[in-house]
Design a protein around this motif. Sequence first.
Motif, mmCIF file in Angstrom:
data_model
loop_
_atom_site.group_PDB
_atom_site.id
_atom_site.type_symbol
_atom_site.label_atom_id
_atom_site.label_comp_id
_atom_site.label_asym_id
_atom_site.label_seq_id
_atom_site.Cartn_x
_atom_site.Cartn_y
_atom_site.Cartn_z
ATOM 1 N N MET A 1 0.843 -1.186 0.000
ATOM 2 C CA MET A 1 0.000 0.000 0.000
ATOM 3 C C MET A 1 0.878 1.236 0.000
ATOM 4 S SD MET A 1 -2.896 -1.234 2.725
ATOM 5 C CE MET A 1 -1.660 -1.921 3.807
ATOM 6 N N SER A 2 0.504 2.220 -0.783
ATOM 7 C CA SER A 2 1.348 3.392 -0.915
ATOM 8 C C SER A 2 1.269 4.279 0.307
ATOM 9 C CB SER A 2 0.937 4.169 -2.167
ATOM 10 O OG SER A 2 -0.434 4.509 -2.111
ATOM 11 N N ASN A 3 0.094 4.388 0.926
ATOM 12 C CA ASN A 3 -0.069 5.212 2.110
ATOM 13 C C ASN A 3 -0.184 4.323 3.338
ATOM 14 O OD1 ASN A 3 -0.144 7.627 0.568
ATOM 15 N ND2 ASN A 3 -2.304 7.235 0.078
ATOM 16 N N ALA A 4 0.279 4.867 4.485
ATOM 17 C CA ALA A 4 0.186 4.098 5.722
ATOM 18 C C ALA A 4 -1.283 3.866 6.058
ATOM 19 C CB ALA A 4 0.885 4.839 6.849
ATOM 20 N N PRO A 5 -1.682 2.621 6.275
ATOM 21 C CA PRO A 5 -3.090 2.355 6.583
ATOM 22 C C PRO A 5 -3.457 2.836 7.979
ATOM 23 C CG PRO A 5 -1.787 0.364 6.840
ATOM 24 C CD PRO A 5 -0.862 1.403 6.275
ATOM 25 N N HIS A 6 -4.724 3.177 8.157
ATOM 26 C CA HIS A 6 -5.245 3.461 9.490
ATOM 27 C C HIS A 6 -6.009 2.234 9.947
ATOM 28 C CE1 HIS A 6 -8.178 5.578 12.374
ATOM 29 N NE2 HIS A 6 -7.046 5.316 12.997
ATOM 30 N N ILE A 7 -5.537 1.625 11.002
ATOM 31 C CA ILE A 7 -6.106 0.377 11.510
ATOM 32 C C ILE A 7 -6.821 0.661 12.820
ATOM 33 C CG2 ILE A 7 -5.579 -1.959 12.275
ATOM 34 C CD1 ILE A 7 -2.882 -1.429 10.577
ATOM 35 N N VAL A 8 -8.064 0.242 12.876
ATOM 36 C CA VAL A 8 -8.868 0.405 14.084
ATOM 37 C C VAL A 8 -9.012 -0.959 14.742
ATOM 38 C CG1 VAL A 8 -11.071 1.146 15.032
ATOM 39 C CG2 VAL A 8 -10.103 2.341 13.054
ATOM 40 N N VAL A 9 -8.374 -1.128 15.887
ATOM 41 C CA VAL A 9 -8.449 -2.383 16.629
ATOM 42 C C VAL A 9 -9.624 -2.295 17.606
ATOM 43 C CG1 VAL A 9 -7.280 -3.936 18.225
ATOM 44 C CG2 VAL A 9 -5.976 -2.758 16.437
ATOM 45 N N ILE A 10 -10.546 -3.250 17.501
ATOM 46 C CA ILE A 10 -11.718 -3.286 18.377
ATOM 47 C C ILE A 10 -11.637 -4.581 19.179
ATOM 48 C CG2 ILE A 10 -14.233 -3.231 18.478
ATOM 49 C CD1 ILE A 10 -14.124 -1.905 15.660
ATOM 50 N N ASP A 11 -11.283 -4.446 20.448
ATOM 51 C CA ASP A 11 -10.996 -5.599 21.299
ATOM 52 C C ASP A 11 -11.170 -5.175 22.752
ATOM 53 O OD1 ASP A 11 -9.090 -8.389 20.866
ATOM 54 O OD2 ASP A 11 -9.223 -7.561 22.889
ATOM 55 N N ASP A 12 -11.599 -6.094 23.601
ATOM 56 C CA ASP A 12 -11.764 -5.780 25.026
ATOM 57 C C ASP A 12 -10.469 -5.312 25.671
ATOM 58 O OD1 ASP A 12 -14.392 -6.495 24.890
ATOM 59 O OD2 ASP A 12 -14.158 -8.427 25.885
ATOM 60 N N HIS A 13 -9.354 -5.783 25.170
ATOM 61 C CA HIS A 13 -8.080 -5.579 25.853
ATOM 62 C C HIS A 13 -7.191 -4.600 25.085
ATOM 63 C CE1 HIS A 13 -9.344 -8.884 28.364
ATOM 64 N NE2 HIS A 13 -9.515 -9.629 27.278
ATOM 65 N N GLU A 14 -6.832 -3.521 25.729
ATOM 66 C CA GLU A 14 -6.018 -2.489 25.079
ATOM 67 C C GLU A 14 -4.671 -3.038 24.628
ATOM 68 O OE1 GLU A 14 -4.556 2.137 25.854
ATOM 69 O OE2 GLU A 14 -5.495 0.968 27.472
ATOM 70 N N ILE A 15 -4.167 -4.042 25.353
ATOM 71 C CA ILE A 15 -2.869 -4.608 25.017
ATOM 72 C C ILE A 15 -2.867 -5.184 23.598
ATOM 73 C CG2 ILE A 15 -3.423 -6.888 25.961
ATOM 74 C CD1 ILE A 15 -0.013 -5.094 26.097
ATOM 75 N N VAL A 16 -4.040 -5.606 23.111
ATOM 76 C CA VAL A 16 -4.125 -6.127 21.744
ATOM 77 C C VAL A 16 -3.856 -5.016 20.738
ATOM 78 C CG1 VAL A 16 -5.619 -7.221 20.027
ATOM 79 C CG2 VAL A 16 -5.688 -7.985 22.414
ATOM 80 N N GLY A 17 -4.354 -3.828 21.021
ATOM 81 C CA GLY A 17 -4.059 -2.696 20.155
ATOM 82 C C GLY A 17 -2.575 -2.409 20.099
ATOM 83 N N HIS A 18 -1.922 -2.439 21.257
ATOM 84 C CA HIS A 18 -0.468 -2.243 21.293
ATOM 85 C C HIS A 18 0.241 -3.363 20.526
ATOM 86 C CE1 HIS A 18 -0.779 1.111 23.990
ATOM 87 N NE2 HIS A 18 -1.329 0.395 24.956
ATOM 88 N N GLY A 19 -0.285 -4.574 20.656
ATOM 89 C CA GLY A 19 0.324 -5.704 19.983
ATOM 90 C C GLY A 19 0.249 -5.587 18.460
#
Length: 211
Positions: A1-19
């Motif tokens: 992908m030419s542009n950096a994607p914006h990823i929305v993590v939807i999960d009970d645990h914030e650590i998953v977003g960091h992961g």
Amino acid sequence: MSNAPHIVVIDDHEIVGHGVAHAFHVQGVDAEVTWFPDLKSATLAKGDIAVLDLRLADSSTPTENIQSLMAQEIPVVIYTSADDPVLVREAISAGALSIVRKSTGSHEIVEAVQEAAEGRTRPGLDWAAALDADDDFVTSHLSALEAQVLARYASGEASDAVARALGISKNTVNTYIARIRDKYRQAGRTAESRVDLFRRAAEDGLVSYFD
């Protein structure tokens, strides 16, 4: 992908977003990652890619969440422990493009998101270990050769490659694909595109989202 994607993590645990953010960093892929505990609280825009857990604390279902995201033209990658085959199959039926186990390497989620951004699935082959698939449709509606054609074609093989592998002509493969589409349509199951066929084959245990 030419542009950096914006990823929305939807999960009970914030650590998953960091992961997920760490996975992109490890793979050397630029990405903006934000985390929300549920879909209701998420800030979303067309062009985002959703990384969604199957179980959320608000008791929402995979179907509800996936259909809401798809209505906003946001592709969905499921990121899960895969310990509930019923929910996994529900997510496939609802339109998730890929299923990624949280136990896999960082490259898996990165590649699945990259494929989803292009509207593509990322199939794998270890279906039996991942899902308690129901093969009633396959056994009652498809011949053994039709099932082999579907499994190969739905996994991304071209018609001529399927023909060579199975020792039949390309025209026969195309005839079988048309016949398989008709059988799914008659059963009330969408089968217009290759992605549709992949989802049907996944639901019926012929291919897998998992490596």
